[in-house]
Design an enzyme around this catalytic site. Structure first.
Site, short mmCIF file in Angstrom:
data_model
loop_
_atom_site.label_atom_id
_atom_site.label_comp_id
_atom_site.label_asym_id
_atom_site.label_seq_id
_atom_site.Cartn_x
_atom_site.Cartn_y
_atom_site.Cartn_z
N CYS A 87 0.85 -1.19 0.00
CA CYS A 87 0.00 0.00 0.00
C CYS A 87 0.89 1.24 0.00
O CYS A 87 1.93 1.28 0.64
CB CYS A 87 -1.00 0.01 1.16
N HIS A 89 0.33 4.06 1.21
CA HIS A 89 0.27 4.91 2.40
C HIS A 89 1.26 4.50 3.47
O HIS A 89 1.84 5.33 4.14
CB HIS A 89 -1.15 4.88 3.01
N GLN A 128 -5.76 -0.31 -3.57
CA GLN A 128 -6.49 -1.42 -4.20
C GLN A 128 -7.38 -0.93 -5.36
O GLN A 128 -7.51 -1.60 -6.38
CB GLN A 128 -7.31 -2.14 -3.13
N HIS A 156 -5.38 -6.08 4.07
CA HIS A 156 -4.37 -5.02 4.17
C HIS A 156 -3.65 -5.12 5.50
O HIS A 156 -4.27 -4.99 6.55
CB HIS A 156 -5.04 -3.65 4.04
N CYS A 158 -1.78 -3.03 6.80
CA CYS A 158 -1.83 -1.77 7.56
C CYS A 158 -3.11 -1.68 8.38
O CYS A 158 -3.19 -0.86 9.29
CB CYS A 158 -1.67 -0.56 6.63
N1 LIG Z 1 -8.91 3.46 -0.24
C1 LIG Z 1 -7.83 2.81 0.16
N2 LIG Z 1 -7.30 3.10 1.35
C2 LIG Z 1 -6.23 2.42 1.74
C3 LIG Z 1 -5.62 1.42 0.99
N3 LIG Z 1 -4.56 0.94 1.68
C4 LIG Z 1 -4.52 1.63 2.84
N4 LIG Z 1 -5.53 2.52 2.89
C5 LIG Z 1 -5.95 3.49 3.91
O1 LIG Z 1 -5.24 4.69 3.78
C6 LIG Z 1 -5.63 5.50 4.88
C7 LIG Z 1 -4.56 6.48 5.26
O2 LIG Z 1 -5.14 7.27 6.23
P1 LIG Z 1 -4.37 8.23 7.24
O3 LIG Z 1 -5.34 8.69 8.27
O4 LIG Z 1 -3.62 9.25 6.45
O5 LIG Z 1 -3.28 7.23 7.84
P2 LIG Z 1 -3.20 6.59 9.29
O6 LIG Z 1 -3.19 7.65 10.32
O7 LIG Z 1 -2.04 5.66 9.29
O8 LIG Z 1 -4.59 5.83 9.36
P3 LIG Z 1 -5.01 4.51 10.13
O9 LIG Z 1 -4.65 3.34 9.25
O10 LIG Z 1 -6.52 4.63 10.29
O11 LIG Z 1 -4.28 4.46 11.43
C8 LIG Z 1 -6.01 4.49 5.97
O12 LIG Z 1 -7.39 4.65 6.21
C9 LIG Z 1 -5.74 3.13 5.34
O13 LIG Z 1 -6.64 2.12 5.78
C10 LIG Z 1 -6.21 1.12 -0.27
O14 LIG Z 1 -5.77 0.26 -1.03
N5 LIG Z 1 -7.31 1.84 -0.63
ZN LIG Z 2 -1.72 1.17 4.23
#
Ligand SMILES: Nc1nc2c(ncn2[C@@H]2O[C@H](COP(=O)(O)OP(=O)(O)OP(=O)(O)O)[C@@H](O)[C@H]2O)c(=O)[nH]1
Ligand SMILES: [Zn+2]
Length: 197
Positions: A87, A89, A128, A156, A158
């Site tokens: 991912c 992110h 995704q 995922h 994460c």
């Molecule tokens: N739409 C989408 N979101 C994703 C994917 N992979 C990871 N994410 C999301 O990307 C988002 C990034 O959000 P942020 O709030 O910036 O990051 P964060 O603080 O690490 O968020 P949390 O995971 O909720 O702790 C998260 O909600 C993840 O679940 C994907 O393939 N598609």
């Molecule tokens: Zn992620």
């Protein structure tokens, strides 16, 4: 993204290893302990492998085994294609299965080329939804079929190892073109990927 030649790839690998050594230190590790001596270079190689899709051309792969077939007008389905991606992110893995169907107009492709296309797009930093769309677009633009549909089911890391820590949630995405705009055609595909295992 710019294509890297072999020499640049090796130079980048060395630079990545240097940075990963620093990262290990910043994580509080003793970078000189025996188990970690080769780790920075191992990670550099692994990360280059997991992002090698940037250096591959999915349309060329489809075209490398593209055959004219005027008569077959039914759905071709390749289901349960295992894939591993990262991912964008968190750079943590997400992985699962891709299911791909298309209805040929004039051209079909070698069956193995569909999982190869999935892998090329998966071995990049992804979300995704985009992975789903890119596979669909590549097949639509290259084979020009009557329709294409892609469904991806993934877990995922994460969301499992950190963050919300939901170990059993599965994310499903889908995208389609042409004949798959008809609900009946989508249903046929969805039924075929659910049953007959
Ligand atoms: N739409 C989408 N979101 C994703 C994917 N992979 C990871 N994410 C999301 O990307 C988002 C990034 O959000 P942020 O709030 O910036 O990051 P964060 O603080 O690490 O968020 P949390 O995971 O909720 O702790 C998260 O909600 C993840 O679940 C994907 O393939 N598609
Ligand atoms: Zn992620």
């Amino acid at each position: 993204m710019e294509k890297l030649n072999d020499e640049q790839l090796l130079q980048n690998r060395d630079a990545l290893a240097t940075h990963y050594q620093e990262i290990l230190g910043l994580l509080g590790e003793d970078v000189n302990r025996e188990g970690l001596i080769k780790t920075p270079m191992r990670v550099a190689k692994a990360m280059q492998y997991l992002t090698k899709g940037y250096r591959e051309d999915p349309a060329a792969v489809l075209r490398s085994a593209m055959f004219e077939e005027e008569d077959y007008k039914q759905m071709v389905i390749v289901k349960d294609i295992d894939f591993f991606s990262l991912c964008e992110h968190h750079m943590l893995p997400f992985f699962g299965k891709a299911h791909v169907a298309y209805i040929p107009k004039k051209y079909i492709t070698g069956l193995s080329k569909i999982p190869r296309v999935v892998d090329i797009f998966a071995r990049r930093l992804q979300i995704q939804e985009r992975l789903t769309m890119q596979i669909k677009d590549c097949i639509q633009q290259t084979l020009d079929p009557l329709g294409v549909m892609v469904v991806i089911e993934a877990q995922h890391m994460c969301m499992q190892m950190r963050g919300v820590e939901k170990q059993n949630s599965l994310t499903t995405t889908s995208d389609f073109t042409g004949f798959f705009q008809q609900a009946k055609t989508r249903e046929e595909f969805m039924n075929l990927i659910k049953n007959n295992r």
